[in-house]
Design a protein around this motif. Sequence first.
Motif, PDB file in Angstrom:
ATOM      1  N   TYR A 133       0.883  -1.111  -0.128  1.00 47.80           N
ATOM      2  CA  TYR A 133       0.080  -0.046   0.123  1.00 47.80           C
ATOM      3  C   TYR A 133       0.780   1.255  -0.008  1.00 47.80           C
ATOM      4  N   LEU A 134       0.324   2.380  -0.204  1.00 46.60           N
ATOM      5  CA  LEU A 134       0.867   3.641  -0.317  1.00 46.60           C
ATOM      6  C   LEU A 134       0.868   4.387   1.101  1.00 46.60           C
ATOM      7  N   ASN A 135       2.078   4.905   1.446  1.00 42.61           N
ATOM      8  CA  ASN A 135       1.679   5.811   2.569  1.00 42.61           C
ATOM      9  C   ASN A 135       1.326   7.214   2.209  1.00 42.61           C
ATOM     10  N   TYR A 136       1.204   8.325   2.994  1.00 42.45           N
ATOM     11  CA  TYR A 136       0.561   9.581   2.486  1.00 42.45           C
ATOM     12  C   TYR A 136       1.851  10.222   1.606  1.00 42.45           C
ATOM     13  N   ASP A 137       3.128  10.142   2.017  1.00 41.54           N
ATOM     14  CA  ASP A 137       4.057  10.880   1.221  1.00 41.54           C
ATOM     15  C   ASP A 137       4.235  10.390  -0.314  1.00 41.54           C
ATOM     16  N   GLN A 138       3.973   8.941  -0.134  1.00 44.29           N
ATOM     17  CA  GLN A 138       4.163   8.175  -1.460  1.00 44.29           C
ATOM     18  C   GLN A 138       2.743   8.635  -2.479  1.00 44.29           C
ATOM     19  N   THR A 139       1.618   8.700  -1.983  1.00 40.51           N
ATOM     20  CA  THR A 139       0.427   9.137  -2.476  1.00 40.51           C
ATOM     21  C   THR A 139       0.680  10.567  -3.004  1.00 40.51           C
ATOM     22  N   GLN A 140       1.442  11.313  -2.216  1.00 41.16           N
ATOM     23  CA  GLN A 140       1.346  12.937  -2.944  1.00 41.16           C
ATOM     24  C   GLN A 140       2.358  12.792  -3.960  1.00 41.16           C
ATOM     25  N   ARG A 141       3.304  12.189  -3.846  1.00 36.64           N
ATOM     26  CA  ARG A 141       4.495  11.901  -4.912  1.00 36.64           C
ATOM     27  C   ARG A 141       3.918  11.548  -6.129  1.00 36.64           C
ATOM     28  N   LEU A 142       3.155  10.481  -5.879  1.00 35.90           N
ATOM     29  CA  LEU A 142       2.146   9.829  -7.200  1.00 35.90           C
ATOM     30  C   LEU A 142       1.575  11.148  -7.860  1.00 35.90           C
ATOM     31  N   LEU A 143       0.567  11.875  -7.114  1.00 38.24           N
ATOM     32  CA  LEU A 143      -0.225  12.807  -7.675  1.00 38.24           C
ATOM     33  C   LEU A 143       0.445  13.848  -8.239  1.00 38.24           C
ATOM     34  N   ALA A 144       1.782  14.169  -7.709  1.00 39.12           N
ATOM     35  CA  ALA A 144       2.825  15.358  -8.238  1.00 39.12           C
ATOM     36  C   ALA A 144       3.385  14.903  -9.472  1.00 39.12           C
ATOM     37  N   THR A 145       3.714  13.565  -9.548  1.00 40.21           N
ATOM     38  CA  THR A 145       4.325  13.043 -10.643  1.00 40.21           C
ATOM     39  C   THR A 145       3.529  13.154 -11.831  1.00 40.21           C
ATOM     40  N   VAL A 255      -2.051   3.479 -16.558  1.00 37.29           N
ATOM     41  CA  VAL A 255      -1.988   4.902 -16.165  1.00 37.29           C
ATOM     42  C   VAL A 255      -1.167   4.768 -14.608  1.00 37.29           C
ATOM     43  N   THR A 256      -1.680   3.996 -13.867  1.00 35.84           N
ATOM     44  CA  THR A 256      -1.237   4.122 -12.324  1.00 35.84           C
ATOM     45  C   THR A 256       0.367   3.390 -12.387  1.00 35.84           C
ATOM     46  N   ILE A 257       0.344   2.119 -13.175  1.00 33.96           N
ATOM     47  CA  ILE A 257       1.662   1.844 -13.323  1.00 33.96           C
ATOM     48  C   ILE A 257       2.731   2.859 -13.816  1.00 33.96           C
ATOM     49  N   LYS A 258       2.368   3.710 -14.966  1.00 36.03           N
ATOM     50  CA  LYS A 258       3.061   4.296 -15.564  1.00 36.03           C
ATOM     51  C   LYS A 258       3.952   5.659 -14.351  1.00 36.03           C
ATOM     52  N   TYR A 259       3.035   5.911 -13.749  1.00 38.16           N
ATOM     53  CA  TYR A 259       3.535   7.133 -12.961  1.00 38.16           C
ATOM     54  C   TYR A 259       4.011   6.311 -11.600  1.00 38.16           C
ATOM     55  N   GLY A 260       3.597   5.310 -11.364  1.00 46.61           N
ATOM     56  CA  GLY A 260       4.041   4.689  -9.724  1.00 46.61           C
ATOM     57  C   GLY A 260       5.305   4.268 -10.102  1.00 46.61           C
ATOM     58  N   GLN A 261       5.725   3.919 -11.068  1.00 42.52           N
ATOM     59  CA  GLN A 261       7.151   3.547 -11.067  1.00 42.52           C
ATOM     60  C   GLN A 261       8.364   4.618 -10.700  1.00 42.52           C
ATOM     61  N   TYR A 262       7.874   5.842 -10.562  1.00 43.20           N
ATOM     62  CA  TYR A 262       8.752   6.970 -10.268  1.00 43.20           C
ATOM     63  C   TYR A 262       8.668   7.423  -8.777  1.00 43.20           C
ATOM     64  N   ILE A 263       7.653   6.752  -7.995  1.00 39.78           N
ATOM     65  CA  ILE A 263       7.657   7.099  -6.820  1.00 39.78           C
ATOM     66  C   ILE A 263       8.882   6.225  -5.887  1.00 39.78           C
ATOM     67  N   LYS A 264       9.234   5.428  -6.226  1.00 38.27           N
ATOM     68  CA  LYS A 264      10.162   4.669  -5.358  1.00 38.27           C
ATOM     69  C   LYS A 264      10.698   3.589  -6.209  1.00 38.27           C
TER      70      LYS A 264
END
Length: 328
Positions: A133-145, A255-264
Amino acid sequence: MKGIEEYNQKNNSLIQAIISNNPDKKYLQSFANHLKLNKSETTTYNYIRHIVDFMESVNNKPLSELEYTDYIDYENKFSDKTSSYRIVKHSALKAFSEFLFISKKNPVDVMDGVKAPKATQSVETIEKRENNYLNYDQTQRLLATVENGIGSHKARARQKDWETRDKAIIATLVNTGMRCSALFKLDVSDINFETREFYIKEKGKVQMYYLNDNVEEAIKAWLVDREKLLGNVEEDALFISNQRRRMSLKAISDVTIKYGQYIKEGVHVSPHKLRATFGTQVYSATGDLYLTQQAMGHSSTTTTSIYIRGQKKESKIKAAQAMQEFCG
């Protein structure tokens, strides 16, 4: 075409493809009709796939001669698979056995009373799920990405036209916990901005979702760009592809996978992970399992507990600390 109609039509096309590819198995259409009485198109499709495989494993033995050992020997071939996979296999076989008996194609329901495999998980699976699952910081990074774009300057320029769509997809998934299949079905007309809610049929039940400020803002921003992108094209779907048609399930997931790979590094962000994030964060904020169950649309809290991540370790730590204080 409306989302629910298009979703069912796609699955029905898959069902008919299997049936047409197996003209010698004339019972498949009747079995499909039997399943559709109380199963979704998706479940019907999956069950039929399993039954075709089962019948091929017994060399297409006459239906009236199928025995208990045929079913059990087939199930045992998958003993090394996950329990969830084996449970689905078992459910398909049980439904088929019942159908053959009811339709008088077999004198007995040989699977009647046979219990499903127990749900079990390996240590590796539990550890993986607990961190899924994603924590708060990871979720914010995902949306920012999504807002910043990814890749080359040219790639980012292309993404700009679809930025509000991609952000609305991710914001809707993580803020509502809805399944990818529900998002696929979502039409513009489904959303009532006055009451801030919409309804989608999932797994045979109508689920209600509420728009918080995050989702409402994201969807409204996308609707402005959507209208420009569609031009004179008419389309019911809330989320459209660059072909100006309803996005496929794979496209939404991409869409979720594409941006998610840049979180961590090593983080794979799927719609399912965003649903788990929703369940985990709702429970963490409320401590109310029943409320979380209702929010996720589960029929039991047992299912909901599977989606709540990271809580077991936290509970163990709190218990250990409490006992340390008690024992001095």
